[in-house]
Design a protein around this motif. Structure first.
Motif, mmCIF file in Angstrom:
data_model
loop_
_atom_site.group_PDB
_atom_site.id
_atom_site.type_symbol
_atom_site.label_atom_id
_atom_site.label_comp_id
_atom_site.label_asym_id
_atom_site.label_seq_id
_atom_site.Cartn_x
_atom_site.Cartn_y
_atom_site.Cartn_z
ATOM 1 N N THR A 4 -10.144 37.458 46.214
ATOM 2 C CA THR A 4 -10.321 38.088 45.388
ATOM 3 C C THR A 4 -10.872 36.283 44.516
ATOM 4 O OG1 THR A 4 -9.768 39.582 45.248
ATOM 5 C CG2 THR A 4 -11.342 39.255 43.939
ATOM 6 N N THR A 40 -9.982 45.634 47.618
ATOM 7 C CA THR A 40 -10.985 46.020 47.731
ATOM 8 C C THR A 40 -11.406 46.169 48.847
ATOM 9 O OG1 THR A 40 -10.983 42.981 47.756
ATOM 10 C CG2 THR A 40 -13.231 43.918 48.069
ATOM 11 N N ASP A 86 -14.905 42.398 43.133
ATOM 12 C CA ASP A 86 -14.273 43.747 43.222
ATOM 13 C C ASP A 86 -15.105 44.442 41.618
ATOM 14 O OD1 ASP A 86 -10.850 43.456 44.451
ATOM 15 O OD2 ASP A 86 -12.435 42.090 44.556
ATOM 16 N N GLY A 130 -5.929 46.822 42.824
ATOM 17 C CA GLY A 130 -6.686 45.138 43.087
ATOM 18 C C GLY A 130 -6.318 45.475 44.639
HETATM 19 MG MG LIG Z 1 -8.443 41.585 46.257
#
Ligand SMILES: [Mg+2]
Ligand SMILES: Nc1nc2c(ncn2[C@@H]2O[C@H](COP(=O)(O)OP(=O)(O)O)[C@@H](O)[C@H]2O)c(=O)[nH]1
Lengths: 695, 231
Positions: free
Chosen positions: A22, A63, A52, A61
């Motif tokens: 991310t 995706t 996200d 946390g």
């Molecule tokens: Mg992530």
């Protein structure tokens, strides 16, 4: 209007959880000018990174959505397809892999190759996805990109070689030596946006030259020109090197390794350059479709904008812009206002609006070229559908969709919840072919089924959050199935005489195992033993029969029903009579056809310190697991096994306590296998008791 | 196709090796060749033969991955069956476990510990052992003799090693076993050597105490599949 496809990259970024996927994606969007301020993932400002975008993902946390995000780097158009990392979402992963052309494998410089990377890497190999590696978190204490590169070779079998050397590591990481150009690259400024290129620090020159020589020798395998140039021992044209690396990478015979720290803004721009240099453009990859007018003959799509349009809907999303359908085109082009056909349903659809998604903002566009990925508005379809124009009839080869392996009951708390729940379920089943739902006619409960506990949990939470459907859930159940192992005949007459009109129907034929597929009905009736109009009644009856087997009440799959004889009565025969005769016939044949219960078997990989290997294998063995192999590398071992899903509930807790929390595991659906005798008897007994109770 | 039919068809019968475990003979064998000639293919044929007869095989691969090793089995099995689908592949594959080690993490002691673990916990009790990639340069006679004793104590019926020979190293034992195994050759009952010739590849029997073939015999290998040809 045609576009230079060599300037398009459709890529995925995949990583073991917490490796920084991310963060890296978000940095990429920053450097490509799509985000103007950098937010930390789960940062204090509460904004969070762009990719996200779903609340739930933020909280967990992880995706989940594989939305495609568009950005441009120099003169290159990049579509980033956010491949989910968790293997419970296998179909999402596979669907993403289907539409992307190349991938970046993100690894943590400390954690190295972890269990999820192994699974994802295997999937990428299956889909022939060329990849480059990015060793992230080089700013962390204990960072060791050399070790990670070695692991890429040992654990993932990749011919991995570093194209860079870090300048300073851990806290001192400032830049990288570029082993192709033989320059030092520093990433400076508040956000690493200022790139300074200088000579290689004097104390690193020798090592760099050594590493470069080894690298060139390796990649010269892919280029005769480079090989010759090396033999001549003169100055080497760097373009030759780039070409050789690209060739090796596209052939999946070479994996370039880059490094940096997304968090500390080091190395991301060089990675973007590498995406351009080494990952394939749409015309570099072969994609095939099935010709529906010619016996599903496979043919290669052309990418030619002048050819008939072929596009695949790979993702549906119900978000703040309403319903969006993400598509990838494989040839031809799509313009606003065009009419296209859904190959599965035959329905005509007019394309009203096209847009590019820049993670959470969108840009309306007029046209989409071949090889591109865009989102469409207001197209009603299921994900996995193929669309074409009227000049061609084909389907992108059908994606392998695994059977659901786990199910649970969801019970809405009130009427409003009931309505919202149906809305949500309707939506989810369209989005995700591995997520299924049905109503159990005996209990009246709504059952959802999918690929794993987490898979179902995520949908339950989405129901609550996005659809405000308050539900309570039952305990997860393994989705067993029943099947037959041998051919068996049946001959059944349904006869009833009550008062005036009666019921009469006789159906005869046989059941036999079906190698591929779930159910097949064959009508071999000659001479009108059963009249035309009642043949479909028979089919209906058999279809009802396979919904629920008589061993343990699970769906029956892998059976072909053939009817070859029967009888009717001019007055008393009816649709219902033949349905009932077929149900009776099926029951009769089924018990003679050697019915067995099948259970889902998972491929499990446990990774942890070697000292726990014995304990881990013991624990898998206890769970009826079959150990396939062990991979021992220094102090770490990966144990691979096939284990029945029913034995895997609560395994993470067991594993944690066995290994002091030092081991982790992943699992992926492998196959269905017959249950052992003892287990089968247990299931049959339980089903009988439940049936008796409810009667 | 049934297993019996297949194992009768198995070209390995040509060697007359009894691996069904009915006899008391416990043998240790060695397949030698220069790098890249296909030692693994020969070892896997021995292993498949064991598996088809219902014996359990532990395949230890030093320096190769589980996936790669597994694909050797898949490929050779499909060559053996000429693409015909075997009904009970899953049952056969239950008779195999693959254990891979990185070169630097393999040692006799480490392996003994692993095998003890498997047997003691009754997780997997092998009848046959394949060790592909063992480093004969690093292990002396005493170490190997010790290792052999250990393996016998575990009830293994058959053990096959592979070893890499080098063109430039011309040392040989009296029986003709090339370096690096020339000094340990008496520990092996069977020694085979893969040799490329002008237009084919042969499998030379240097010694074969537990099979019906006399030393000096040459078997032919199909160069495309590496299957041992019937004589
Ligand atoms: Mg992530
Ligand atoms: N030290 C360090 N931490 C990082 C780096 N990249 C990401 N992180 C942190 O690692 C955690 C997980 O990152 P995230 O991007 O959510 O990983 P994902 O799970 O792969 O998407 C977050 O706390 C990040 O701030 C890096 O390069 N260096």
């Amino acid at each position: 209007m045609s576009r230079d496809l060599s300037k398009v990259r459709n890529i995925g970024i995949s990583a073991h959880i917490d490796s920084g996927k991310t963060t890296l994606t978000e940095r990429i969007l920053f450097y490509t000018n799509r985000i103007h301020a950098i937010h930390e993932v789960r940062g204090k400002d509460g904004v969070g990174a762009k990719m996200d975008s779903m609340e739930l993902e933020k909280e967990r946390g992880i995706t989940i959505q594989s939305a495609a995000t568009y950005c441009t780097w120099k003169d290159i158009d990049i579509n980033i397809i956010d491949t989910p990392g968790h293997v419970d979402f296998t179909v999402e992963v596979e669907r993403a892999l289907r539409v992307l052309d190349g991938a970046v494998l993100v690894l943590c410089s400390v954690g190295g190759v972890q269990s999820q990377s192994i699974t994802v890497n295997r999937q990428m190999t299956r889909y022939n996805v060329p990849r480059i590696a990015f060793v992230n978190k080089c700013d962390r204490t204990g960072a060791n990109p050399m070790k990670v590169t070695q692991q890429l070779r040992d654990k993932l079998d990749l011919n991995a070689h570093m194209l860079q050397m870090p300048i300073g590591l851990e806290n001192d990481l400032v830049g990288m030596v570029d082993l192709v150009e033989m320059k030092a690259v520093y990433y400076e400024g508040d956000n690493g946006e200022k790139i300074r290129i200088t000579d290689i620090p004097a104390d690193m020159v020798d090592e760099a030259e050594e590493k470069r020589a080894a690298l060139l020798e390796e990649v010269s395998m892919f280029s005769d020109d480079l090989m010759e140039a090396l033999l001549e021992e003169g100055e080497i044209d760097t373009q030759l090197i780039y070409d050789a690396i690209r060739k090796g990478t596209l052939a999946l015979e070479f994996t370039p390794v880059f490094m940096g720290s997304a968090y500390k803004n080091k190395g991301v721009q060089s990675l973007l350059d590498a995406v351009e240099k080494y990952l394939p453009c749409p015309t570099d990859v072969k994609n095939t479709a099935l010709d529906l007018k010619n016996n599903e003959e496979e043919f290669q799509v052309t990418n030619n904008p002048a050819d008939p349009l072929i596009m695949l809907a790979f993702k549906l999303e119900d978000g703040r812009y309403g319903q969006l359908t993400y598509i990838r085109t494989y040839q031809g082009e799509l313009n606003k206002g065009d009419t296209v056909f859904n190959s599965r349903t035959g329905k005509k659809v007019k394309i009203g609006r096209l847009c590019r998604m820049h993670s959470d903002e969108m840009e309306e566009i007029e046209y989409c070229g071949s090889g591109d990925i865009v989102a469409l508005f207001g197209v009603d379809c299921a994900s996995g559908d193929t669309f074409t124009d009227d000049r061609i009839s084909c389907s992108m080869d059908s994606m392998h969709i695994p059977e659901p392996v786990i199910s649970l009951a969801v019970i809405p708390v009130d009427n409003k919840a009931q309505i919202n729940m149906s809305k949500a379920l309707n939506r989810f089943t369209k989005e995700d072919p591995t997520f299924k739902t049905f109503v159990d006619h005996e209990t009246g409960e709504t059952i959802i089924s999918g690929m794993g506990e987490l898979h179902l949990e995520v949908y339950i939470e989405r129901m609550k959050r996005e659809y405000k459907a308050e539900v309570t859930v039952g305990a997860p159940q393994v989705a067993y199935r029943e099947t037959i192992t041998q051919r068996a005949d049946f001959d059944y007459t349904h006869k009833k005489q009550t008062g005036g009109s009666g019921q009469f129907g006789r159906v005869a034929g046989y059941l036999e195992p079906l190698e591929e597929g779930e159910y097949e009905f064959v009508d071999n009736i000659v001479g009108g033993a059963i009249p035309r109009e009642f043949i479909s009644s028979c089919d209906k009856g058999f279809q009802k029969s396979v919904e629920k087997g008589s061993l343990c009440g699970s769906a029956i799959t892998g059976v072909r029903v053939v009817i070859n004889d029967g009888a009717f009565h001019a007055v008393d025969s009816s649709d219902v009579a033949f349905q009932l005769a077929s149900i009776g016939g099926f029951k009769q044949g089924y018990m003679k056809a050697g019915p067995v219960i099948m259970e889902p078997i998972m491929k499990v990989a446990v990774e942890g310190p070697s000292e726990f290997q014995g304990a881990v294998m013991g624990s898998l063995n206890q769970r009826r697991g079959m150990i396939i192999g062990t991979m021992e590398e220094g102090t770490y071992t990966v144990v691979e096994a096939e284990v029945p899903l029913s034995e895997m509930f609560g395994y993470s807790t067991v594993l944690r306590s066995l290994t002091q929390g030092k081991a982790e595991f992943t699992m992926e659906f492998a196959t269905f296998k017959p249950v052992p005798k003892g287990v089968g008897e247990e299931l049959i007994k339980k089903y009988q008791q439940e049936k008796d109770k409810s009667n | 196709m049934g297993n019996e039919a297949l194992s009768a068809k198995n070209p390995l019968r040509a060697l007359g090796l009894e691996s069904d475990g009915t006899d008391e003979r416990r043998s240790m064998g060695l397949v030698m060749a220069r790098a890249g000639l296909g030692k693994t293919a020969i070892l896997v044929q021995f292993a498949l033969d064991c598996m088809l007869l219902g014996n359990k095989v532990l395949h230890v691969s030093i320096g190769e991955s589980v996936d790669k090793t597994r694909s050797w089995y898949d490929d050779l099995l499909s060559c053996l069956t000429e693409g015909e689908k075997l009904k009970d592949i899953p049952a056969i594959m239950k008779n195999r476990m693959i254990m891979t080690f990185k070169e630097s993490s393999f040692s006799n002691a480490m392996f003994e510990e692993r095998l003890n673990d498997l047997v003691a916990q009754d997780i997997y009790v092998p009848d046959c052992l394949i060790i592909d990639g063992y480093d004969f340069e690093e292990n002396d006679y005493a170490a190997l003799a010790e290792f052999k004793k250990f393996m016998k104590s575990k009830g293994l019926k058959m053990v096959w090693f592979s070893a890499v020979s080098h063109r430039e190293d011309t040392r040989k034992s009296a029986e003709g076993v090339p370096a690096p195994c020339h000094e340990v050759d008496d520990l092996f009952e069977n020694v085979l050597l893969i040799k490329p010739t002008e237009d084919s590849i042969t499998l030379d029997i240097i010694k074969c105490d537990s099979c019906g073939i006399s030393p000096g015999t040459q078997l032919k290998l199909d160069p495309s599949t590496m299957l041992i040809q019937k004589v």
